[in-house]
Design a protein around this motif. Structure first.
Motif, mmCIF file in Angstrom:
data_model
loop_
_atom_site.group_PDB
_atom_site.id
_atom_site.type_symbol
_atom_site.label_atom_id
_atom_site.label_comp_id
_atom_site.label_asym_id
_atom_site.label_seq_id
_atom_site.Cartn_x
_atom_site.Cartn_y
_atom_site.Cartn_z
ATOM 1 N N ALA A 20 0.835 -1.199 0.000
ATOM 2 C CA ALA A 20 0.000 0.000 0.000
ATOM 3 C C ALA A 20 0.874 1.254 0.000
ATOM 4 O O ALA A 20 2.054 1.214 0.347
ATOM 5 N N VAL A 21 0.280 2.344 -0.382
ATOM 6 C CA VAL A 21 0.983 3.624 -0.400
ATOM 7 C C VAL A 21 1.217 4.095 1.028
ATOM 8 O O VAL A 21 0.325 4.049 1.872
ATOM 9 N N ASN A 22 2.439 4.506 1.294
ATOM 10 C CA ASN A 22 2.762 5.121 2.582
ATOM 11 C C ASN A 22 2.277 6.560 2.514
ATOM 12 O O ASN A 22 2.847 7.378 1.793
ATOM 13 N N PRO A 23 1.221 6.932 3.256
ATOM 14 C CA PRO A 23 0.654 8.273 3.113
ATOM 15 C C PRO A 23 1.605 9.377 3.578
ATOM 16 O O PRO A 23 1.559 10.491 3.052
ATOM 17 N N ALA A 24 2.495 9.086 4.522
ATOM 18 C CA ALA A 24 3.424 10.117 4.998
ATOM 19 C C ALA A 24 4.464 10.463 3.934
ATOM 20 O O ALA A 24 4.862 11.621 3.793
ATOM 21 N N LEU A 25 4.894 9.445 3.151
ATOM 22 C CA LEU A 25 5.936 9.663 2.146
ATOM 23 C C LEU A 25 5.393 9.701 0.718
ATOM 24 O O LEU A 25 6.104 10.100 -0.194
ATOM 25 N N GLY A 26 4.168 9.207 0.519
ATOM 26 C CA GLY A 26 3.621 9.117 -0.837
ATOM 27 C C GLY A 26 4.364 8.091 -1.681
ATOM 28 O O GLY A 26 4.520 8.268 -2.878
ATOM 29 N N GLN A 27 4.827 6.997 -1.040
ATOM 30 C CA GLN A 27 5.627 5.989 -1.733
ATOM 31 C C GLN A 27 4.955 4.617 -1.700
ATOM 32 O O GLN A 27 4.187 4.308 -0.795
ATOM 33 N N SER A 28 5.323 3.810 -2.686
ATOM 34 C CA SER A 28 4.936 2.406 -2.732
ATOM 35 C C SER A 28 6.109 1.642 -3.339
ATOM 36 O O SER A 28 7.182 2.225 -3.533
ATOM 37 N N ALA A 29 5.923 0.354 -3.620
ATOM 38 C CA ALA A 29 7.025 -0.448 -4.162
ATOM 39 C C ALA A 29 6.502 -1.487 -5.141
ATOM 40 O O ALA A 29 5.350 -1.898 -5.072
ATOM 41 N N ASP A 73 10.299 -28.259 -17.040
ATOM 42 C CA ASP A 73 11.372 -27.867 -16.119
ATOM 43 C C ASP A 73 11.257 -26.360 -15.916
ATOM 44 O O ASP A 73 11.510 -25.590 -16.839
ATOM 45 N N THR A 74 10.837 -25.924 -14.726
ATOM 46 C CA THR A 74 10.566 -24.513 -14.464
ATOM 47 C C THR A 74 11.398 -24.015 -13.292
ATOM 48 O O THR A 74 11.483 -24.667 -12.263
ATOM 49 N N THR A 75 11.991 -22.844 -13.472
ATOM 50 C CA THR A 75 12.688 -22.132 -12.409
ATOM 51 C C THR A 75 12.023 -20.776 -12.272
ATOM 52 O O THR A 75 11.721 -20.133 -13.276
ATOM 53 N N TYR A 76 11.779 -20.355 -11.043
ATOM 54 C CA TYR A 76 11.133 -19.056 -10.871
ATOM 55 C C TYR A 76 11.662 -18.373 -9.616
ATOM 56 O O TYR A 76 12.222 -19.003 -8.723
ATOM 57 N N GLY A 77 11.520 -17.080 -9.600
ATOM 58 C CA GLY A 77 11.958 -16.305 -8.456
ATOM 59 C C GLY A 77 11.305 -14.934 -8.485
ATOM 60 O O GLY A 77 10.790 -14.500 -9.519
ATOM 61 N N PHE A 78 11.332 -14.230 -7.346
ATOM 62 C CA PHE A 78 10.742 -12.898 -7.295
ATOM 63 C C PHE A 78 11.486 -12.056 -6.266
ATOM 64 O O PHE A 78 12.202 -12.585 -5.405
ATOM 65 N N ARG A 79 11.312 -10.767 -6.370
ATOM 66 C CA ARG A 79 11.876 -9.824 -5.407
ATOM 67 C C ARG A 79 10.798 -8.829 -5.004
ATOM 68 O O ARG A 79 10.151 -8.234 -5.858
ATOM 69 N N THR A 80 10.640 -8.664 -3.712
ATOM 70 C CA THR A 80 9.705 -7.655 -3.217
ATOM 71 C C THR A 80 10.476 -6.359 -2.974
ATOM 72 O O THR A 80 11.701 -6.360 -2.850
ATOM 73 N N ASN A 81 9.742 -5.260 -2.931
ATOM 74 C CA ASN A 81 10.341 -3.932 -2.745
ATOM 75 C C ASN A 81 11.489 -3.699 -3.729
ATOM 76 O O ASN A 81 12.504 -3.118 -3.404
ATOM 77 N N TYR A 82 11.310 -4.164 -4.950
ATOM 78 C CA TYR A 82 12.337 -4.081 -5.984
ATOM 79 C C TYR A 82 12.594 -2.637 -6.404
ATOM 80 O O TYR A 82 13.717 -2.255 -6.664
ATOM 81 N N ASN A 83 11.541 -1.870 -6.485
ATOM 82 C CA ASN A 83 11.650 -0.489 -6.941
ATOM 83 C C ASN A 83 10.712 0.360 -6.086
ATOM 84 O O ASN A 83 9.516 0.284 -6.228
ATOM 85 N N ILE A 84 11.260 1.151 -5.172
ATOM 86 C CA ILE A 84 10.443 2.051 -4.368
ATOM 87 C C ILE A 84 10.257 3.331 -5.180
ATOM 88 O O ILE A 84 11.206 3.871 -5.739
#
Length: 126
Positions: A20-29, A73-84
Protein backbone atom coordinates in the motif's frame (compact mmCIF):
# COMPACT_ATOMS: atom_id res chain seq x y z
CA UNK A 1 -1.18 -42.76 -37.76
CA UNK A 2 0.06 -39.35 -36.67
CA UNK A 3 2.84 -38.15 -34.42
CA UNK A 4 3.70 -35.01 -32.49
CA UNK A 5 6.92 -33.49 -31.16
CA UNK A 6 6.90 -30.00 -29.65
CA UNK A 7 9.37 -27.96 -27.59
CA UNK A 8 8.76 -24.61 -25.92
CA UNK A 9 11.12 -22.24 -24.10
CA UNK A 10 9.56 -19.51 -21.98
CA UNK A 11 11.25 -16.52 -20.35
CA UNK A 12 8.50 -14.55 -18.61
CA UNK A 13 9.09 -11.33 -16.69
CA UNK A 14 6.34 -9.48 -14.89
CA UNK A 15 5.87 -6.80 -12.25
CA UNK A 16 3.18 -5.31 -10.02
CA UNK A 17 2.68 -3.14 -6.97
CA UNK A 18 3.20 -5.13 -3.77
CA UNK A 19 2.36 -2.80 -0.93
CA UNK A 20 0.00 0.00 0.00
CA UNK A 21 0.98 3.62 -0.40
CA UNK A 22 2.76 5.12 2.58
CA UNK A 23 0.65 8.27 3.11
CA UNK A 24 3.42 10.12 5.00
CA UNK A 25 5.94 9.66 2.15
CA UNK A 26 3.62 9.12 -0.84
CA UNK A 27 5.63 5.99 -1.73
CA UNK A 28 4.94 2.41 -2.73
CA UNK A 29 7.03 -0.45 -4.16
CA UNK A 30 7.07 -2.94 -7.01
CA UNK A 31 7.42 -6.69 -6.88
CA UNK A 32 9.12 -8.29 -9.90
CA UNK A 33 9.20 -11.92 -10.92
CA UNK A 34 10.75 -14.08 -13.58
CA UNK A 35 9.92 -17.62 -14.70
CA UNK A 36 12.03 -19.74 -17.02
CA UNK A 37 10.39 -22.88 -18.40
CA UNK A 38 11.42 -25.61 -20.84
CA UNK A 39 8.60 -27.87 -22.05
CA UNK A 40 8.78 -30.92 -24.29
CA UNK A 41 5.82 -32.91 -25.60
CA UNK A 42 5.77 -36.00 -27.78
CA UNK A 43 2.94 -38.27 -28.77
CA UNK A 44 1.45 -40.74 -31.20
CA UNK A 45 -2.09 -41.50 -32.33
CA UNK A 46 -3.04 -44.55 -34.39
CA UNK A 47 -6.40 -45.88 -35.53
CA UNK A 48 -7.85 -48.70 -37.64
CA UNK A 49 -11.14 -48.95 -39.48
CA UNK A 50 -12.81 -51.98 -40.97
CA UNK A 51 -16.14 -53.46 -42.03
CA UNK A 52 -17.62 -56.82 -41.13
CA UNK A 53 -20.92 -58.70 -41.31
CA UNK A 54 -22.71 -59.78 -38.12
CA UNK A 55 -26.34 -60.55 -37.23
CA UNK A 56 -27.33 -60.21 -40.86
CA UNK A 57 -26.08 -56.63 -41.12
CA UNK A 58 -22.98 -54.77 -42.25
CA UNK A 59 -21.00 -53.03 -39.47
CA UNK A 60 -18.08 -50.64 -39.37
CA UNK A 61 -15.47 -50.78 -36.61
CA UNK A 62 -13.20 -47.87 -35.65
CA UNK A 63 -10.57 -48.43 -32.96
CA UNK A 64 -7.36 -46.81 -31.91
CA UNK A 65 -4.86 -45.80 -29.28
CA UNK A 66 -2.94 -42.72 -28.28
CA UNK A 67 0.01 -41.83 -26.06
CA UNK A 68 1.39 -38.46 -24.98
CA UNK A 69 4.34 -37.58 -22.74
CA UNK A 70 5.06 -34.06 -21.46
CA UNK A 71 8.00 -32.84 -19.37
CA UNK A 72 8.30 -29.41 -17.78
CA UNK A 73 11.37 -27.87 -16.12
CA UNK A 74 10.57 -24.51 -14.46
CA UNK A 75 12.69 -22.13 -12.41
CA UNK A 76 11.13 -19.06 -10.87
CA UNK A 77 11.96 -16.31 -8.46
CA UNK A 78 10.74 -12.90 -7.29
CA UNK A 79 11.88 -9.82 -5.41
CA UNK A 80 9.71 -7.65 -3.22
CA UNK A 81 10.34 -3.93 -2.74
CA UNK A 82 12.34 -4.08 -5.98
CA UNK A 83 11.65 -0.49 -6.94
CA UNK A 84 10.44 2.05 -4.37
CA UNK A 85 8.71 4.92 -6.14
CA UNK A 86 6.84 8.16 -5.46
CA UNK A 87 3.18 8.01 -6.46
CA UNK A 88 3.33 11.35 -8.25
CA UNK A 89 6.36 10.47 -10.37
CA UNK A 90 6.18 6.77 -11.23
CA UNK A 91 8.48 5.69 -14.06
CA UNK A 92 7.42 2.30 -15.51
CA UNK A 93 10.85 1.76 -17.13
CA UNK A 94 12.18 -0.63 -14.44
CA UNK A 95 15.58 -2.29 -14.60
CA UNK A 96 15.42 -5.89 -15.77
CA UNK A 97 14.60 -8.32 -12.95
CA UNK A 98 17.50 -10.65 -12.25
CA UNK A 99 16.91 -14.30 -11.44
CA UNK A 100 19.57 -16.90 -12.08
CA UNK A 101 18.55 -20.18 -13.67
CA UNK A 102 19.80 -22.15 -10.67
CA UNK A 103 17.86 -20.09 -8.13
CA UNK A 104 15.36 -22.23 -6.19
CA UNK A 105 12.53 -22.99 -6.17
CA UNK A 106 12.62 -25.26 -9.18
CA UNK A 107 9.89 -27.60 -10.37
CA UNK A 108 10.42 -30.58 -12.66
CA UNK A 109 7.39 -32.57 -13.75
CA UNK A 110 6.65 -35.36 -16.20
CA UNK A 111 3.25 -36.64 -17.23
CA UNK A 112 2.21 -39.50 -19.53
CA UNK A 113 -1.29 -40.16 -20.84
CA UNK A 114 -2.44 -43.33 -22.57
CA UNK A 115 -5.77 -44.18 -24.09
CA UNK A 116 -7.55 -46.67 -26.30
CA UNK A 117 -10.99 -46.65 -27.79
CA UNK A 118 -13.30 -48.60 -30.09
CA UNK A 119 -16.68 -48.06 -31.63
CA UNK A 120 -18.90 -50.10 -33.91
CA UNK A 121 -21.86 -48.86 -35.87
CA UNK A 122 -24.31 -50.35 -38.31
CA UNK A 123 -23.45 -48.84 -41.64
CA UNK A 124 -25.40 -48.27 -44.79
CA UNK A 125 -22.31 -49.09 -46.84
CA UNK A 126 -22.09 -51.49 -49.70
Amino acid sequence: MSGLYLTEDHDMKYAGVNRAVNPALGQSANIVARSLADLETSGIDAHLTGRFDAYGRRHELVSGMNYTRTTNDTTYGFRTNYNIFNIGSYDPALREPWTRRSTPPRAKTAKAMRGSWASTTRCACS
